[in-house]
Design a protein around this motif. Structure first.
Motif, PDB file in Angstrom:
ATOM      1  N   ILE A   1      74.551  23.344  60.550  1.00  0.00           N
ATOM      2  CA  ILE A   1      73.684  23.281  60.368  1.00  0.00           C
ATOM      3  C   ILE A   1      72.199  23.661  61.131  1.00  0.00           C
ATOM      4  O   ILE A   1      72.777  23.142  62.406  1.00  0.00           O
ATOM      5  N   ASN A   2      71.402  24.783  61.918  1.00  0.00           N
ATOM      6  CA  ASN A   2      71.135  25.083  62.384  1.00  0.00           C
ATOM      7  C   ASN A   2      69.657  24.330  62.478  1.00  0.00           C
ATOM      8  O   ASN A   2      68.760  24.634  61.729  1.00  0.00           O
ATOM      9  N   PRO A   3      69.453  23.297  64.142  1.00  0.00           N
ATOM     10  CA  PRO A   3      68.115  22.860  64.096  1.00  0.00           C
ATOM     11  C   PRO A   3      66.840  23.613  64.078  1.00  0.00           C
ATOM     12  O   PRO A   3      66.066  23.255  63.400  1.00  0.00           O
ATOM     13  N   LYS A   4      66.810  25.454  64.616  1.00  0.00           N
ATOM     14  CA  LYS A   4      65.472  25.974  64.749  1.00  0.00           C
ATOM     15  C   LYS A   4      65.286  26.334  63.549  1.00  0.00           C
ATOM     16  O   LYS A   4      64.237  26.564  63.252  1.00  0.00           O
ATOM     17  N   GLU A   5      66.459  26.772  62.435  1.00  0.00           N
ATOM     18  CA  GLU A   5      66.242  26.862  61.376  1.00  0.00           C
ATOM     19  C   GLU A   5      65.789  25.996  60.516  1.00  0.00           C
ATOM     20  O   GLU A   5      65.320  26.595  59.215  1.00  0.00           O
ATOM     21  N   ASP A   6      66.799  24.775  60.012  1.00  0.00           N
ATOM     22  CA  ASP A   6      67.019  24.590  58.803  1.00  0.00           C
ATOM     23  C   ASP A   6      66.521  22.939  59.621  1.00  0.00           C
ATOM     24  O   ASP A   6      66.159  22.545  58.083  1.00  0.00           O
ATOM     25  N   SER A   7      66.139  22.599  60.273  1.00  0.00           N
ATOM     26  CA  SER A   7      64.977  21.304  60.136  1.00  0.00           C
ATOM     27  C   SER A   7      63.496  21.689  59.436  1.00  0.00           C
ATOM     28  O   SER A   7      62.898  22.403  59.771  1.00  0.00           O
ATOM     29  N   ILE A   8      63.319  19.918  59.340  1.00  0.00           N
ATOM     30  CA  ILE A   8      61.627  20.151  58.106  1.00  0.00           C
ATOM     31  C   ILE A   8      60.688  19.740  59.759  1.00  0.00           C
ATOM     32  O   ILE A   8      59.794  19.427  59.531  1.00  0.00           O
TER      33      ILE A   8
END
Length: 273
Positions: free
Chosen positions: A211-218
């Motif tokens: 999971i990529n924090p920058k791309e996948d987080s809401i």
């Protein structure tokens, strides 16, 4: 008189041995200047210390790496002398560990911010979360409090005054979405993400699950977070040369460049902040 002389000689000899023993004991508290044993958690901390080890080697310091899969054992191992240094935790977690275990571990150098993120397999933003949505958060006090702090900063909940960084779910005083908080083991939350509507996940566990924090987080923790990570040692070793060498290697331009290239903003160098 001979017996008195013998007794005095024994006492004198014992005193000399005790003094020598104290001296030897004092010497053993100083770390080897040429080699240091560093504990990390798997993931970004491991990768970054590997990069720091290469820089340290150029300056004559060998770094032996020990990798752990949880947040407690690296501090336990450090306090018991199985490690010389660890690099994986923020100061609120360290303070709580010291309070709980009566240890004297101290932060000696900033490392990185792993911005905690909120993720969902169903919803694309926090606004989309329905009334009564289930929300997973870490069950350890400091990271659970951190997740709540992030939600408050984003205006999702309100916490009792004075409980910002140490809050538990019992300190939530305003919860307009009526989120149902479910406390879970931090390392297991990525595997359980499909079982809740949204969850807060530590960066190392998110990256470990692809999971990529920058791309996948809401929702992503802001850079003014109090949860910057530190290099940590026993208090008796905070001024040792080996520790200074390791901090210098970690906070080098080479390691900073590695972090920025490898993690693309998901992990942030914080020693210049």
């Amino acid at each position: 008189m001979k017996n008195l002389g013998l007794v005095l000689s024994i006492i004198l000899l014992a005193g000399i041995l005790v003094a020598c023993g104290d001296n030897a004991s004092g010497n053993t508290t100083t770390l080897n200047e040429d080699k240091i044993v560093v504990g990390v958690t798997a993931g970004p901390h491991e990768q970054i210390v590997e990069a720091a080890a290469e820089v340290a080697a150029e300056n004559g310091l060998e770094v032996e790496l020990k990798v752990f899969s949880d947040y407690v054992l690296p501090n336990t191992a450090l306090s018991e002398g199985d490690l010389d240094v660890n690099s994986y935790q923020h100061e609120p977690f360290l303070d709580q560990f010291n309070d709980d275990h009566g240890t004297d571990l101290v932060p000696v150098g900033k490392t990185i911010l792993n911005p905690m993120g909120v993720y969902s397999e169903t919803y694309e933003s926090m606004d989309d979360l329905p009334d009564g949505a289930t929300f997973g958060l870490p069950n350890d006090p400091t990271n659970g409090g951190r997740a709540l702090f992030i939600l408050e900063e984003a205006g999702i909940i309100s916490l009792e005054e004075g409980k910002k960084e140490t809050a538990s779910i019992h300190d939530v005083i305003d919860n307009p979405k009526n989120l149902e908080f479910i406390e879970l083991d931090a390392a297991q939350i990525p595997k359980q993400l499909s079982e809740v509507d949204a969850a807060a996940i530590n960066t190392n566990f998110a990256l470990g699950a692809g999971i990529n924090p920058k791309e996948d987080s809401i929702l992503l923790e802001s850079t003014n977070s109090p949860y910057v990570n530190f290099i940590v040692v026993r208090a008796e070793n905070e001024n040792d040369l080996a520790v200074e060498k390791f901090i210098e290697a970690y906070q080098s331009d080479e390691v900073k460049a590695f972090i920025e290239e490898e993690f693309q903003g998901s992990v942030i160098p914080s020693w210049d902040e």
